[in-house]
Design an enzyme around this catalytic site. Structure first.
Site, PDB file in Angstrom:
ATOM      1  N   LEU A 141       0.807  -1.219   0.000  1.00 53.37           N
ATOM      2  CA  LEU A 141       0.000   0.000   0.000  1.00 53.37           C
ATOM      3  C   LEU A 141       0.842   1.271   0.000  1.00 53.37           C
ATOM      4  O   LEU A 141       0.476   2.269  -0.624  1.00 53.37           O
ATOM      5  CB  LEU A 141      -0.862   0.018   1.269  1.00 53.37           C
ATOM      6  N   ASP A 193      13.713   2.193  10.548  1.00 50.60           N
ATOM      7  CA  ASP A 193      13.016   1.196  11.365  1.00 50.60           C
ATOM      8  C   ASP A 193      12.217   1.990  12.393  1.00 50.60           C
ATOM      9  O   ASP A 193      12.800   2.619  13.291  1.00 50.60           O
ATOM     10  CB  ASP A 193      14.030   0.269  12.046  1.00 50.60           C
ATOM     11  N   ASN A 239       2.250   4.395   7.647  1.00 50.77           N
ATOM     12  CA  ASN A 239       1.736   3.226   6.929  1.00 50.77           C
ATOM     13  C   ASN A 239       2.414   1.926   7.361  1.00 50.77           C
ATOM     14  O   ASN A 239       1.818   0.858   7.227  1.00 50.77           O
ATOM     15  CB  ASN A 239       1.933   3.474   5.427  1.00 50.77           C
ATOM     16  N   TYR A 264      -3.255  -7.319  16.583  1.00 53.84           N
ATOM     17  CA  TYR A 264      -3.433  -6.410  15.442  1.00 53.84           C
ATOM     18  C   TYR A 264      -4.652  -5.518  15.662  1.00 53.84           C
ATOM     19  O   TYR A 264      -4.582  -4.294  15.493  1.00 53.84           O
ATOM     20  CB  TYR A 264      -3.595  -7.225  14.158  1.00 53.84           C
ATOM     21  N   LYS A 294      -4.537  -1.407  16.152  1.00 53.69           N
ATOM     22  CA  LYS A 294      -5.184  -0.437  15.259  1.00 53.69           C
ATOM     23  C   LYS A 294      -6.235   0.385  16.022  1.00 53.69           C
ATOM     24  O   LYS A 294      -6.437   1.565  15.720  1.00 53.69           O
ATOM     25  CB  LYS A 294      -5.805  -1.153  14.058  1.00 53.69           C
ATOM     26  N   THR A 307      -1.723  -7.519  -0.641  1.00 52.22           N
ATOM     27  CA  THR A 307      -0.338  -7.210  -0.265  1.00 52.22           C
ATOM     28  C   THR A 307       0.231  -8.380   0.527  1.00 52.22           C
ATOM     29  O   THR A 307      -0.449  -9.377   0.774  1.00 52.22           O
ATOM     30  CB  THR A 307      -0.262  -5.943   0.617  1.00 52.22           C
TER      31      THR A 307
HETATM   32  P1  NAP Z   1       3.034  -4.978   3.472  1.00 51.12           P
HETATM   33  O1  NAP Z   1       2.976  -5.175   2.004  1.00 51.12           O
HETATM   34  O2  NAP Z   1       3.436  -6.118   4.352  1.00 51.12           O
HETATM   35  O3  NAP Z   1       3.972  -3.714   3.746  1.00 51.12           O
HETATM   36  C1  NAP Z   1       4.340  -3.346   5.052  1.00 51.12           C
HETATM   37  C2  NAP Z   1       5.354  -2.228   4.950  1.00 51.12           C
HETATM   38  O4  NAP Z   1       5.713  -1.836   6.275  1.00 51.12           O
HETATM   39  C3  NAP Z   1       6.621  -2.633   4.223  1.00 51.12           C
HETATM   40  O5  NAP Z   1       6.999  -1.584   3.368  1.00 51.12           O
HETATM   41  C4  NAP Z   1       7.640  -2.815   5.341  1.00 51.12           C
HETATM   42  O6  NAP Z   1       8.928  -2.512   4.829  1.00 51.12           O
HETATM   43  C5  NAP Z   1       7.145  -1.770   6.338  1.00 51.12           C
HETATM   44  N1  NAP Z   1       7.551  -2.001   7.714  1.00 51.12           N
HETATM   45  C6  NAP Z   1       7.243  -3.045   8.522  1.00 51.12           C
HETATM   46  N2  NAP Z   1       7.849  -2.904   9.711  1.00 51.12           N
HETATM   47  C7  NAP Z   1       8.549  -1.742   9.650  1.00 51.12           C
HETATM   48  C8  NAP Z   1       9.399  -1.060  10.568  1.00 51.12           C
HETATM   49  N3  NAP Z   1       9.675  -1.551  11.802  1.00 51.12           N
HETATM   50  N4  NAP Z   1       9.945   0.122  10.197  1.00 51.12           N
HETATM   51  C9  NAP Z   1       9.706   0.615   8.959  1.00 51.12           C
HETATM   52  N5  NAP Z   1       8.926   0.016   8.049  1.00 51.12           N
HETATM   53  C10 NAP Z   1       8.364  -1.160   8.402  1.00 51.12           C
HETATM   54  O7  NAP Z   1       1.614  -4.534   4.057  1.00 51.12           O
HETATM   55  P2  NAP Z   1       0.499  -3.508   3.535  1.00 51.12           P
HETATM   56  O8  NAP Z   1      -0.737  -4.261   3.391  1.00 51.12           O
HETATM   57  O9  NAP Z   1       1.014  -2.668   2.430  1.00 51.12           O
HETATM   58  O10 NAP Z   1       0.338  -2.646   4.880  1.00 51.12           O
HETATM   59  C11 NAP Z   1       0.473  -1.250   4.946  1.00 51.12           C
HETATM   60  C12 NAP Z   1      -0.444  -0.755   6.047  1.00 51.12           C
HETATM   61  O11 NAP Z   1      -1.803  -0.984   5.670  1.00 51.12           O
HETATM   62  C13 NAP Z   1      -0.259  -1.454   7.393  1.00 51.12           C
HETATM   63  O12 NAP Z   1      -0.284  -0.508   8.441  1.00 51.12           O
HETATM   64  C14 NAP Z   1      -1.459  -2.360   7.486  1.00 51.12           C
HETATM   65  O13 NAP Z   1      -1.835  -2.636   8.821  1.00 51.12           O
HETATM   66  C15 NAP Z   1      -2.515  -1.528   6.763  1.00 51.12           C
HETATM   67  N6  NAP Z   1      -3.656  -2.290   6.284  1.00 51.12           N
HETATM   68  C16 NAP Z   1      -3.490  -3.266   5.359  1.00 51.12           C
HETATM   69  C17 NAP Z   1      -4.595  -3.995   4.929  1.00 51.12           C
HETATM   70  C18 NAP Z   1      -4.466  -5.113   3.921  1.00 51.12           C
HETATM   71  O14 NAP Z   1      -5.475  -5.796   3.651  1.00 51.12           O
HETATM   72  N7  NAP Z   1      -3.303  -5.321   3.339  1.00 51.12           N
HETATM   73  C19 NAP Z   1      -5.874  -3.720   5.446  1.00 51.12           C
HETATM   74  C20 NAP Z   1      -6.016  -2.697   6.378  1.00 51.12           C
HETATM   75  C21 NAP Z   1      -4.891  -1.992   6.784  1.00 51.12           C
HETATM   76  P3  NAP Z   1      10.282  -3.166   5.435  1.00 51.12           P
HETATM   77  O15 NAP Z   1       9.966  -4.594   5.776  1.00 51.12           O
HETATM   78  O16 NAP Z   1      11.293  -3.007   4.345  1.00 51.12           O
HETATM   79  O17 NAP Z   1      10.612  -2.330   6.624  1.00 51.12           O
END
Ligand code: NAP
Length: 257
Positions: free
Chosen positions: A25, A70, A97, A176, A180, A211
């Site tokens: 995202l 981080d 994010n 989780y 949130k 994702t």
């Molecule tokens: P994703 O593809 O797993 O991406 C997560 C991102 O967070 C990655 O870029 C990761 O990069 C970064 N990250 C994780 N831990 C980190 C840390 N300690 N410091 C800095 N960066 C960190 O997941 P996504 O679905 O895009 O999620 C993005 C957001 O959307 C999250 O907050 C998630 O809760 C929210 N969300 C997602 C969904 C869904 O269905 N996917 C639904 C509702 C909400 P690195 O590992 O390189 O650090």
């Protein structure tokens, strides 16, 4: 502090920092913000992926750079804020994010009692967002239109968790969901704290998105592409001065807390 390269050229307009902007995202939101002429700083741990994201963004005409971050490391957060201040001198949009869902790979029976899961999840999803916000708030306050977007989830809505008609009613990922819900609490508190400023802070839900967050099965089953889902992040990031602060919404409208 290293960045993808030394090119910190900007568009004439706003600068956005997206935590977790190197995939999923966050990257989709970066692409959309770039198309709006916003200069995007990608901030995540995996520098190779961040580099690839910046190359991709620049290829399509966006102004972008990357910084290793981080959110769970106070020194890393401080270094990132220093770098953005030095290289850009401003921050207009902060997208909190970065997020994790380690319960996706934990057997359901073990989840409610696994304190390590709670600590890990809260360190990224709540304390990380709070730390990054604290570090960037002075710059956001100086912006004419500072915007903080907390990427939350309907799974953090207590009303939704209690609604038997919700499609998420049967889902039990307590760390989780609690993280949130707590992030939403931070949104409300910050919006009050910033009410006398130009900074707006909101929580958004992108829906269930294709994702890596929930693992391969979730990715395959999710109905929404990252690009479509990122539209709500961009909406909150580009709110005009009449827009809400202290709200929780998805693309369809307000979500009950
Ligand atoms: P994703 O593809 O797993 O991406 C997560 C991102 O967070 C990655 O870029 C990761 O990069 C970064 N990250 C994780 N831990 C980190 C840390 N300690 N410091 C800095 N960066 C960190 O997941 P996504 O679905 O895009 O999620 C993005 C957001 O959307 C999250 O907050 C998630 O809760 C929210 N969300 C997602 C969904 C869904 O269905 N996917 C639904 C509702 C909400 P690195 O590992 O390189 O650090």
């Amino acid at each position: 502090m290293t960045t993808t390269n030394n090119d910190h050229s900007t568009s004439s307009g706003r600068v956005a920092l997206i935590t977790g902007g190197n995939r999923g995202l966050g990257l989709a939101a970066a692409r959309r913000l770039g198309r709006h002429g916003v200069t995007v700083v990608i901030a995540a741990r995996d520098e190779r992926r961040s580099h690839e994201a910046v190359v991709d963004l620049r290829r399509t005409g966006s102004y972008a750079s990357a910084v290793p971050l981080d959110v769970d490391d106070p020194d890393s957060v401080a270094r990132t804020a220093e770098l953005v201040a030095r290289e850009y001198g401003r921050l207009d949009i902060l997208v909190n994010n970065a997020g994790i869902l380690p319960e996706a790979t934990t057997p359901e029976a073990d989840r409610p009692l696994d304190l390590d899961l709670f600590h890990r999840t809260f360190r990224t999803n709540l304390f990380g967002a709070a730390a990054v916000t604290q570090a960037f708030l002075p710059m956001l306050r100086r912006s004419e239109a500072g915007r903080i977007v907390n990427v939350s989830s309907t799974m953090g809505s207590l009303s939704d968790q209690l609604d038997p008609a919700s499609p998420y009613f049967g889902l039990v990922v307590p760390a989780y969901q609690a993280s949130k819900a707590a992030l939403n609490g931070l949104t409300i508190a910050l919006a009050k704290h910033l009410a006398d400023s130009a900074v707006k802070v909101n929580s958004v839900c992108p829906g269930w998105v294709q994702t890596d967050l929930g693992g391969p099965e979730s990715r395959a089953a999710a109905p929404t592409t990252a690009d479509d889902a990122a539209a709500v992040i961009v909406r909150a990031a580009l709110l005009d001065q009449t827009g809400p602060s202290g709200s929780f919404f998805d693309l369809a409208g307000p979500i009950a807390w």
